[in-house]
Design an enzyme around this catalytic site. Structure first.
Site, PDB file in Angstrom:
ATOM      1  N   ASP A  42       0.804  -1.217   0.000  1.00 16.52           N
ATOM      2  CA  ASP A  42       0.000   0.000   0.000  1.00 16.52           C
ATOM      3  C   ASP A  42       0.844   1.278   0.000  1.00 16.52           C
ATOM      4  O   ASP A  42       0.791   2.087   0.935  1.00 16.52           O
ATOM      5  CB  ASP A  42      -0.940   0.004   1.226  1.00 16.52           C
ATOM      6  CG  ASP A  42      -1.845  -1.215   1.262  1.00 16.52           C
ATOM      7  OD1 ASP A  42      -2.210  -1.724   0.189  1.00 16.52           O
ATOM      8  OD2 ASP A  42      -2.187  -1.668   2.373  1.00 16.52           O
ATOM      9  N   GLU A  66     -11.140  -1.113  -4.995  1.00  8.86           N
ATOM     10  CA  GLU A  66     -10.661  -0.449  -3.777  1.00  8.86           C
ATOM     11  C   GLU A  66      -9.437   0.398  -4.099  1.00  8.86           C
ATOM     12  O   GLU A  66      -9.050   0.526  -5.248  1.00  8.86           O
ATOM     13  CB  GLU A  66     -10.303  -1.496  -2.716  1.00  8.86           C
ATOM     14  CG  GLU A  66      -9.218  -2.473  -3.177  1.00  8.86           C
ATOM     15  CD  GLU A  66      -8.840  -3.495  -2.116  1.00  8.86           C
ATOM     16  OE1 GLU A  66      -9.300  -3.387  -0.971  1.00  8.86           O
ATOM     17  OE2 GLU A  66      -8.073  -4.420  -2.444  1.00  8.86           O
TER      18      GLU A  66
END
Ligand SMILES: *[C@@H]1O[C@H](CO)[C@@H](O)[C@H](O)[C@H]1NC(C)=O
Length: 462
Positions: free
Chosen positions: A47, A222
């Site tokens: 991430d 997402e």
């Protein structure tokens, strides 16, 4: 003085981590490091969320614990680079304990500077089990970050915040999985103006679902990442599932309407998720993502990687392939100023830890482990000596200084003796000859002890 019980336990556990044993496999038979991607090798990272500050890229990441068989994420990490090749480890800058109301899941966040402070938006699981987005704040990009509110900023059981300050000074937070939401942030950056708005997920805006992916209305999954370039707003996101690919949409304003633009990065490798970030730095554009490319890597043991790319002339983004070479280096690195040992282009077998002299140090140094530092400018006269700051409660070892690869030209060897404890630091100096020009520098560590040989804080050539 001496090693703390926690350090003893960590060293003991790390000695048995199978993942560490596999790091050597990324080298070819000649011992040459082939890859500079993934960006981080001392742990599994995920991430990516970079920002530019004072001519450096600050790369915030999540952290997959070694050997994870599910998402096992407890803290957030920070790395920085002035050259896109050598990344300095700043350690843990925030963890689950930062948020007293959080239980687990230190998931994908983003930091933005404003008002002379840094605001860090992250999804975490609340004690009631639902996901929420918290905001932490720091006076410094490197932290410490503290919970700004003592409660969630938004709690609608959705995740993955991305933040952007539009031209008129209005800040927006986008987030979501399975839906997509945005909200206006007030000037204080820690409160929402009005109610969150749910974005209509249409195929015109977000593309159709790839066949075989789990059932949803559009490709959006997402991990949104929002930014503006040349009067066009970009929304880049993880799409389809699973495995995810990366797709994007553009719009004439930060709230759309969005037009679907296609695939940026196809599904690839051992991680079933991916997560995008796009950054301009030093006149070039970079795409950050994560994969499972480290030895032992997979869906729960991911690694952040980066590729340089060029926008097409119409502003569209080309398809970007994953590489092991990563982005080219900008400029060179000076060996004649103090460099942190944890400034690394690539490494094998190593960890980092908080250093008793401040900052971080390279730890768990064992026989045959190495650090690669890319593009080191020794100059035409060359280096005469190396000084290395080290500590060892054991019997120490050696630092072989090599050029080009772990088996490249040996230009010197520093011997590290035991210093009596892991917090007793000494500077060792050894002669260097033949280190000239701009070189990839390899510190190859050797020694006979089966435990950590020594820890390494910084180095400098003369
Ligand atoms: C990029 O970095 C190089 C080397 O550090 C520097 O000389 C140059 O001015 C930078 N360019 C931009 C556009 O920032």
């Amino acid at each position: 003085m001496g090693i703390s019980p926690v350090q003893v336990m960590l060293r003991f556990i790390a000695g048995f981590l199978p993942a560490l044993l596999f790091f050597g496999a990324i080298m070819d038979l000649a011992g040459t490091a082939k890859a500079d991607n993934p960006v981080i090798q001392t742990l599994y990272s995920a991430d990516p969320a970079p920002l530019v500050l004072n001519n450096r890229v600050y790369l915030f990441t999540g952290h997959d614990e070694d050997g994870s068989k599910t998402f096992n994420m407890r803290d957030w990490r920070l790395y920085s680079s002035a050259d896109m090749a050598n990344w300095q480890d700043h350690g843990v800058i925030m963890n689950l304990a930062t948020f007293s109301w959080a239980s687990e899941r230190a998931w994908a966040g983003q930091v933005i500077p404003r008002n002379g402070k840094f605001y860090y938006y992250v999804p975490v699981q609340q004690k009631n089990g639902a996901m929420a987005i918290g905001v932490a704040v720091s006076d410094s990009v490197t932290g410490p970050y503290r919970d700004a509110l003592g409660k969630p900023l938004v709690a609608n059981n959705e995740i993955d915040p991305t933040v952007y300050i539009d031209d008129n000074g209005q800040a927006y937070l986008y987030w979501g999985n399975p839906n997509l939401w945005y909200a206006k942030l007030n000037q204080d950056m820690v409160s929402i103006s009005g109610s969150p708005v749910q974005v209509a997920l249409t195929t015109a805006g977000f593309g159709g679902r790839r066949s075989g992916a789990n059932a949803r209305a559009t490709s959006f999954e997402e991990g949104p990442w929002i930014y503006k370039r040349n009067n066009l707003w970009y929304l880049v996101y993880a799409a389809n599932c699973c495995s995810e690919d990366i797709r994007y949409s553009t719009g004439p304003s930060i709230t759309g309407p969005w037009t679907y633009r296609g695939v940026i990065m196809a599904t690839a490798g051992a991680s079933f998720t991916n997560h995008p970030a796009v950054l301009d730095f030093n006149g070039s554009s970079y795409f950050f993502y994560h994969n499972g490319a480290l030895p032992g890597g997979g869906g729960y043991t991911r690694s952040v990687a980066v590729e340089k790319f060029n926008y097409n002339s119409d502003g569209t983004i080309p398809t970007i392939a994953t590489t092991t070479s990563g982005s080219p280096m900008i400029g060179t690195l000076s060996p004649y100023v103090r460099q942190e040992a944890e400034t690394i282009a690539f490494s094998s077998g190593l960890k980092t830890e908080t250093c008793s002299e401040g900052g971080m140090a390279v730890s768990f140094i064992n026989n045959n482990d190495y650090i690669k530092v890319k593009g080191v400018a020794f100059g035409t006269t060359g280096a005469k000596s190396l000084s290395a700051r080290v500590a060892s409660a054991g019997s120490g070892g050696k630092i072989e200084v090599r050029l080009g690869s772990t088996t490249g030209t040996l230009v010197g060897t520093c011997t590290v003796a035991g210093t009596g404890s892991w917090t007793t630091w000494a500077t060792v100096t050894c002669p260097i000859s033949g280190a000239k020009g701009t070189q990839d520098l390899f510190f190859r560590f050797t020694g006979s002890g089966s435990d950590t040989l020594f820890t390494f804080n910084w180095w400098m050539f003369e």
